[in-house]
Scaffold this active site. Structure first.
Site, mmCIF file in Angstrom:
data_model
loop_
_atom_site.group_PDB
_atom_site.id
_atom_site.type_symbol
_atom_site.label_atom_id
_atom_site.label_comp_id
_atom_site.label_asym_id
_atom_site.label_seq_id
_atom_site.Cartn_x
_atom_site.Cartn_y
_atom_site.Cartn_z
ATOM 1 N N SER A 1 0.819 -1.205 0.000
ATOM 2 C CA SER A 1 0.000 0.000 0.000
ATOM 3 C C SER A 1 0.860 1.265 0.000
ATOM 4 O O SER A 1 1.718 1.429 -0.859
ATOM 5 C CB SER A 1 -0.976 -0.061 1.177
ATOM 6 N N ASP B 1 -8.508 -5.417 -5.976
ATOM 7 C CA ASP B 1 -8.126 -4.381 -5.012
ATOM 8 C C ASP B 1 -9.140 -3.237 -5.095
ATOM 9 O O ASP B 1 -9.293 -2.607 -6.140
ATOM 10 C CB ASP B 1 -6.720 -3.880 -5.369
ATOM 11 N N HIS C 1 -6.740 -6.044 -1.648
ATOM 12 C CA HIS C 1 -5.634 -5.138 -1.355
ATOM 13 C C HIS C 1 -4.660 -5.724 -0.343
ATOM 14 O O HIS C 1 -3.446 -5.622 -0.521
ATOM 15 C CB HIS C 1 -6.215 -3.820 -0.814
#
Length: 419
Positions: A234, A328, A362
């Site tokens: 991330s 995601d 994600h």
């Protein structure tokens, strides 16, 4: 006599467990349940329905799940399908050294849809899931500005060194670093926001902080020279990509679901300041669950106005592995990774590789961790949507974990042999 066995009953969290039931009537339909409580007392549960064979046996390595939280043959389905009883909780191991997660497996000799305090399981088994192996050392790091925890494998080394970075919501997350150290790497779980005396909010990314951490790691006598790897997720993946571009110490970088440009806050390195692509909150969407989807909020790095924010991946001295989940819901990570690959190729660079996982969300974590589809995050008034389809996400985690280790072994250990 019903018998439920799980082998091994104590194992690392990224090791599989073989679950079997014997002593059932032929073709008996049963329910298997798993449950665990995290260190805050949050309950996570899963269940699946199975039919015994003619010998009265259920073997999760071979027997099809008929329903429940998954269908089909999934040896570790009861683990990766665990869901929080209280919505939007993420399963995170805090104390990785001194205690495991305890998973309770229960067998019921019928299709059991609901929990009942009055009905006892016909058999039960406890399983321990550890996040560090024998001989692993954990050293708290408070040197200069750097804050984190260094995990060292047993032995003299030298070991390939890796910095482990998570997202921009802060604190120190150690479970991935401790597991990777158990596989033979020296791993610095690095905090960079909202931990001890670090800033509470990320107002800018100061790349000199990460350079200081890289130098600190390389200075340890058990760390293999001359370069290190970075494993990231991330916002951490955006920072990791920047380290690959600007820091000579970083020779192998893994970016899981990140940006190819500077986002939200400026990036500073010595006299260089890179302005960020701004997010557009008006493009925020709300999922039926009530969680917020940010996938469409981020600016497009290909727009001319945003070109100054794109990271110069063509300057990377080492190799880069992009790991992306197609499902995601936080950022369009596949598009960003593909843009970075195009940029490398347009400059004649072949140091990049991309792994794309259909159905993965994600938060791609080590194997058998349950999918966190959405969760609360620090500083936000609403939960964030991460995405992912449980079985596909679980398969992605299992495959990616092997690829992560192969990548670091290839590019960090080769570094030494070239000298």
């Amino acid at each position: 006599m019903f018998q439920l066995t799980a082998t091994p009953a104590s194992a690392l969290a990224d090791d599989s467990v073989h679950i079997q039931v014997t002593g059932l009537p032929p073709f008996q339909v049963v329910t298997l349940k798993a449950s665990l409580k995290d260190e805050k007392g949050n309950l996570f549960q899963s269940k699946a329905f199975y039919r015994a064979n003619e010998a009265g046996e259920v073997d999760l390595e071979q027997t099809l799940a008929l329903g429940g939280d998954y269908v089909g043959v999934h040896l570790m389905g009861l683990f990766w399908s665990l869901k929080p009883k209280k919505a939007f909780q993420r399963l995170l191991k805090q104390d990785v050294m001194n205690s495991p997660f305890w998973v309770t497996l229960d067998l019921y000799d019928y299709i059991c849809f609901h929990d009942s305090a009055t009905v006892q399981p016909r058999a039960s088994q406890m399983v321990q899931r550890w996040f560090s192996g024998p001989g692993i050392q954990r050293k708290q790091i408070r040197e200069g500005r750097v804050r984190g925890a260094l995990f060292l494998p047993p032995g003299e080394g030298p070991f390939p060194g890796v910095i482990d970075l998570f997202g921009g919501f802060g604190n120190l997350i150690e479970f991935r670093a401790s597991l990777l150290a158990t596989r033979g790497f020296a791993v610095l779980a690095l905090a960079y926001i909202a931990y001890e005396d670090l800033p509470d909010k990320l107002l800018e990314v100061d790349l000199e902080y990460f350079e200081e951490a890289a130098n600190l790691l390389l200075a340890y006598p058990k760390i293999q020279k001359p370069g290190i790897g970075v494993l990231s997720l991330s916002k951490g993946a955006e920072i990791a990509l920047a380290t690959a571009c600007y820091l000579k110490q970083v020779v192998a970088t893994i970016c899981i679901n990140g940006f190819n440009a500077v986002s939200n806050v400026p990036l500073r390195y010595r006299d260089l300041v890179v302005t960020p692509i701004r997010s557009g909150g008006e493009r925020m969407q709300v999922h039926i669950s009530g969680a917020v989807c940010y996938r469409h909020c981020h600016g497009d790095p290909r727009d001319e106005l945003n070109r100054q924010s794109v990271l110069p991946v063509e300057n990377a001295q080492g190799c880069i592995l992009f790991i992306v989940g197609e499902d995601d819901e936080c950022i369009d990570s596949k598009a960003y990774a593909e843009q970075a690959m195009d940029q490398l190729q347009s400059h004649g660079r072949s140091c990049g590789r991309i792994l794309v996982y259909p159905g993965a969300g994600h938060l791609i974590e080590p194997p058998y961790a349950p999918l966190c589809f959405a969760s609360w995050v620090r500083g936000f008034s609403w939960p964030s949507l991460w995405g992912g389809v449980p079985a596909a996400h679980a398969a992605a985690q299992e495959h990616a974990w092997g690829e992560i280790q192969k990548f670091f072994r290839q590019h960090l250990i080769q570094t030494r042999s070239k000298l």
